[in-house]
Design a protein around this motif. Structure first.
Motif, PDB file in Angstrom:
ATOM      1  N   MET A 472     -31.770  37.390 -52.374  1.00 11.71           N
ATOM      2  CA  MET A 472     -32.384  38.721 -52.375  1.00 11.71           C
ATOM      3  C   MET A 472     -32.109  39.446 -53.691  1.00 11.71           C
ATOM      4  O   MET A 472     -33.001  40.091 -54.264  1.00 11.71           O
ATOM      5  CB  MET A 472     -31.850  39.543 -51.202  1.00 11.71           C
ATOM      6  N   ASP A 473     -30.880  39.358 -54.187  1.00 10.73           N
ATOM      7  CA  ASP A 473     -30.531  40.033 -55.442  1.00 10.73           C
ATOM      8  C   ASP A 473     -31.306  39.449 -56.612  1.00 10.73           C
ATOM      9  O   ASP A 473     -31.757  40.177 -57.506  1.00 10.73           O
ATOM     10  CB  ASP A 473     -29.030  39.921 -55.711  1.00 10.73           C
ATOM     11  N   HIS A 474     -31.461  38.115 -56.621  1.00  9.69           N
ATOM     12  CA  HIS A 474     -32.223  37.456 -57.687  1.00  9.69           C
ATOM     13  C   HIS A 474     -33.675  37.948 -57.681  1.00  9.69           C
ATOM     14  O   HIS A 474     -34.249  38.240 -58.743  1.00  9.69           O
ATOM     15  CB  HIS A 474     -32.167  35.938 -57.487  1.00  9.69           C
ATOM     16  N   CYS A 475     -34.259  38.061 -56.490  1.00  6.77           N
ATOM     17  CA  CYS A 475     -35.635  38.558 -56.382  1.00  6.77           C
ATOM     18  C   CYS A 475     -35.716  40.019 -56.823  1.00  6.77           C
ATOM     19  O   CYS A 475     -36.678  40.433 -57.477  1.00  6.77           O
ATOM     20  CB  CYS A 475     -36.137  38.414 -54.946  1.00  6.77           C
ATOM     21  N   GLY A 476     -34.694  40.806 -56.465  1.00  3.20           N
ATOM     22  CA  GLY A 476     -34.685  42.210 -56.837  1.00  3.20           C
ATOM     23  C   GLY A 476     -34.661  42.423 -58.333  1.00  3.20           C
ATOM     24  O   GLY A 476     -35.166  43.422 -58.845  1.00  3.20           O
ATOM     25  N   ARG A 477     -34.073  41.469 -59.067  1.00  3.87           N
ATOM     26  CA  ARG A 477     -34.013  41.584 -60.534  1.00  3.87           C
ATOM     27  C   ARG A 477     -35.328  41.187 -61.200  1.00  3.87           C
ATOM     28  O   ARG A 477     -35.559  41.520 -62.367  1.00  3.87           O
ATOM     29  CB  ARG A 477     -32.884  40.720 -61.083  1.00  3.87           C
ATOM     30  N   ASN A 478     -36.179  40.463 -60.488  1.00  6.07           N
ATOM     31  CA  ASN A 478     -37.373  39.900 -61.104  1.00  6.07           C
ATOM     32  C   ASN A 478     -38.686  40.357 -60.487  1.00  6.07           C
ATOM     33  O   ASN A 478     -39.755  40.001 -60.993  1.00  6.07           O
ATOM     34  CB  ASN A 478     -37.302  38.366 -61.028  1.00  6.07           C
ATOM     35  N   LEU A 479     -38.594  41.119 -59.407  1.00  7.55           N
ATOM     36  CA  LEU A 479     -39.804  41.557 -58.723  1.00  7.55           C
ATOM     37  C   LEU A 479     -39.697  43.027 -58.341  1.00  7.55           C
ATOM     38  O   LEU A 479     -38.595  43.576 -58.282  1.00  7.55           O
ATOM     39  CB  LEU A 479     -40.027  40.740 -57.437  1.00  7.55           C
ATOM     40  N   GLY A 480     -40.847  43.636 -58.050  1.00  3.27           N
ATOM     41  CA  GLY A 480     -40.827  44.973 -57.475  1.00  3.27           C
ATOM     42  C   GLY A 480     -40.081  44.951 -56.161  1.00  3.27           C
ATOM     43  O   GLY A 480     -40.123  43.965 -55.411  1.00  3.27           O
ATOM     44  N   GLY A 481     -39.399  46.046 -55.843  1.00  9.68           N
ATOM     45  CA  GLY A 481     -38.541  46.084 -54.668  1.00  9.68           C
ATOM     46  C   GLY A 481     -39.255  45.750 -53.372  1.00  9.68           C
ATOM     47  O   GLY A 481     -38.674  45.143 -52.474  1.00  9.68           O
ATOM     48  N   TYR A 482     -40.532  46.122 -53.260  1.00 10.70           N
ATOM     49  CA  TYR A 482     -41.245  45.875 -51.999  1.00 10.70           C
ATOM     50  C   TYR A 482     -41.567  44.394 -51.801  1.00 10.70           C
ATOM     51  O   TYR A 482     -41.909  43.968 -50.692  1.00 10.70           O
ATOM     52  CB  TYR A 482     -42.522  46.719 -51.926  1.00 10.70           C
ATOM     53  N   LYS A 483     -41.467  43.588 -52.865  1.00  8.41           N
ATOM     54  CA  LYS A 483     -41.724  42.155 -52.749  1.00  8.41           C
ATOM     55  C   LYS A 483     -40.469  41.354 -52.409  1.00  8.41           C
ATOM     56  O   LYS A 483     -40.558  40.184 -52.048  1.00  8.41           O
ATOM     57  CB  LYS A 483     -42.312  41.620 -54.062  1.00  8.41           C
ATOM     58  N   LYS A 484     -39.317  41.991 -52.540  1.00  6.14           N
ATOM     59  CA  LYS A 484     -38.056  41.291 -52.299  1.00  6.14           C
ATOM     60  C   LYS A 484     -37.937  40.924 -50.821  1.00  6.14           C
ATOM     61  O   LYS A 484     -38.212  41.751 -49.955  1.00  6.14           O
ATOM     62  CB  LYS A 484     -36.889  42.190 -52.716  1.00  6.14           C
ATOM     63  N   PRO A 485     -37.515  39.683 -50.495  1.00  7.41           N
ATOM     64  CA  PRO A 485     -37.350  39.313 -49.086  1.00  7.41           C
ATOM     65  C   PRO A 485     -36.375  40.241 -48.377  1.00  7.41           C
ATOM     66  O   PRO A 485     -35.330  40.612 -48.914  1.00  7.41           O
ATOM     67  CB  PRO A 485     -36.794  37.887 -49.163  1.00  7.41           C
TER      68      PRO A 485
END
Length: 520
Positions: A472-485
């Motif tokens: 989740m943290d990795h996604c949060g660094r690379n995507l908009g927050g609403y796309k994060k699992p």
């Protein structure tokens, strides 16, 4: 044609009436028009001309509202950036559009500054707030500019008013191209499909991002001489207080916003009696929550089905169709998207490309004069989606015997969470960039507040251990927050069909098996 003619009309009747309100700042139509003209002329003074693209990254503000009308008035192309996107996502859109100028709110200047050298086409960086090195100050740009509109002419069919990006099925953003003539049809189409008149006595509350659906609704009310109140962000208490204080008559909610309002135990303590219309859309609304909303606001709800490629309404469900008591045939309409709007042709095609019978699920295809001309720099995807004048939406739906349309599923795998479109492949590619991940599948699962939530199903490489929070943290660094699992499950095997493709439907089914439709 002169661009933006719809927004000159209020000046002939309502010059001294209040047009825009934000906090303590209140602008009349005359004052707003001067501000719009000065920004238009300021942009032209930079050497920009018709065909040049101006990207905008701003939170809700008077400057953002001004930019929506000023950029097209100058004959320039407006490119909206989503405030919830990451730097990587902004960079991709800026380069794909070939942005010539970038207008940013002060709060985004630090995020954007490192990207400027990576956008070869970019010549001008304009920022609101205090002066910054390497940027043009917004207030200085408009200072001393002529208050009269620029003398600009555009071709309504060939020149581009807006490139509005929506996620592609491959994860790459697609820029939907709005010619200048389409904007007129988009606004007038809303007006001719109203269930009650709209005019200068209306007070419209704007709480969603002005760069997206809320901005179109703001322009419709502006064109009719109504007052537009702008809130910087959605906050339940602020929304309720503003409705009560300003005697708001109209507001647009995405389902998540209404859900959050209804969760407030003190909602009945506010005077909401001034509200005469509640628009909702961008995602399906749960019927039970809709009934609760009607109990609070009254029978004033109106659903508009729309999308980036063809703005709302495609179909609409008016107040008269929001039946909460009676026979099942009428009650189930709360789960529908309504009936076709005037000015839009709607068909449902079965797998053989023929008209589907009532109750038979098929792909929804559309034809209208407010349809975009295609996707920017994507000829193959344009040819695939726009066939003989019909737009193939990839939404799956069915008619009932009374002509109401029900959205059942998506031909693509798109997830709608809190009103935002999310395509799984984009998220999957980010997860796959994390060392130790062998494969990842992203699906949408039911969520009471957001409609759908992003769930990642991850298969790790042998001998690797990861925690859900790391992904989740990795996604949060690379995507908009609403796309994060919102959740991560680790699995040992990913099911595939006979063609070797991931069987995403099999992975989704356990989470949706007790639902009567596969969207929420």
């Amino acid at each position: 044609m002169r661009p933006g003619l719809l927004y000159y009309w209020p000046l002939t009747r309502y010059r001294d009436r209040t047009a825009l309100v934000m906090g303590e700042m209140r602008l009349t139509f005359g004052q707003a028009d001067v501000l719009i003209n000065r920004l238009s002329n300021g942009l032209l003074s930079l050497g920009l001309t018709t065909g040049h693209k101006v990207a905008v990254l701003m939170g809700n503000s008077l400057e953002a509202a001004t930019a929506i009308m000023a950029i097209p008035r100058a004959g320039l192309t407006y490119v909206a950036l989503n405030a919830r996107h990451s730097a990587r996502e902004h960079l991709a859109i800026l380069n794909d559009a070939g942005a010539d100028a970038l207008l940013a709110g002060a709060e985004f200047a630090g995020l954007l500054k490192p990207l400027l050298d990576q956008v070869p086409s970019l010549k001008h960086f304009v920022v609101t707030g205090p002066e910054r090195p390497g940027a043009i100050n917004f207030d200085q740009l408009i200072q001393n500019q002529p208050p009269a509109p620029p003398q600009v002419e555009v071709n309504p069919h060939r020149d581009i008013e807006r490139i509005h990006y929506t996620s592609g099925t491959t994860g790459r953003p697609k820029g939907a191209v709005w010619p200048f003539g389409m904007s007129y049809h988009a606004v007038t189409n809303i007006l001719i499909n109203l269930d009650r008149p709209m005019g200068p006595e209306d007070v419209n509350l704007n709480i969603g991002p002005l760069t997206h659906a809320a901005g179109l609704m703001m322009m419709v009310y502006y064109a009719r001489g109504a007052t537009n109140i702008i809130l910087p962000r959605f906050d339940e208490k602020s929304v309720l207080e503003t409705i009560q204080k300003e005697r708001v008559t109209s507001v647009l909610f995405i389902p998540t916003m209404l859900y959050r309002l209804l969760m407030r135990p003190d909602i009945k303590e506010y005077d909401l009696s001034s509200v005469k219309r509640v628009w909702y859309g961008t995602a399906p609304m749960a019927a039970d929550r809709l009934k609760q909303g009607i109990e609070i606001f009254g029978n004033v709800f109106r659903q508009n089905y729309g999308m980036t490629e063809i703005p709302q309404p495609i179909t609409f469900l008016g107040p008269e169709d929001h039946v909460t008591e009676g026979e099942p045939r009428l009650l189930r309409r709360l789960s529908s998207a309504g009936r076709p709007a005037m000015g839009v042709e709607v068909r449902v095609l079965n797998e053989n490309g023929r008209e589907a019978e009532p109750g038979q699920v098929g792909e929804i295809v559309l034809r209208s004069n407010k349809l975009v001309s295609g996707y920017w720099n994507l000829p193959e995807e344009t040819a695939e989606s726009f066939v003989d004048g019909w737009f193939h939406t990839r939404d799956m739906g069915a008619w009932d015997e009374d002509g109401f349309l029900y959205i059942k599923d998506r031909k693509s795998d798109m997830i709608i969470s809190g009103g935002f479109n999310i395509y799984p492949r984009e998220v999957e590619e980010v997860i796959m960039g994390l060392a130790g991940v062998a494969e990842a599948v992203v699906i949408g699962v039911p969520h009471e507040l957001w409609g759908e939530a992003v769930k990642a199903l991850v298969m790790l490489k042998p001998g690797i251990r990861l925690e859900p929070g790391e992904i989740m943290d990795h996604c949060g660094r690379n995507l908009g927050g609403y796309k994060k699992p919102k959740s991560v499950d680790f699995i040992n095997k990913i099911p595939r069909n006979h063609y070797g493709k991931i069987d995403r439907r099999a992975l989704r089914e356990p989470f949706w098996q007790d639902k009567d439709r596969r969207v929420n």
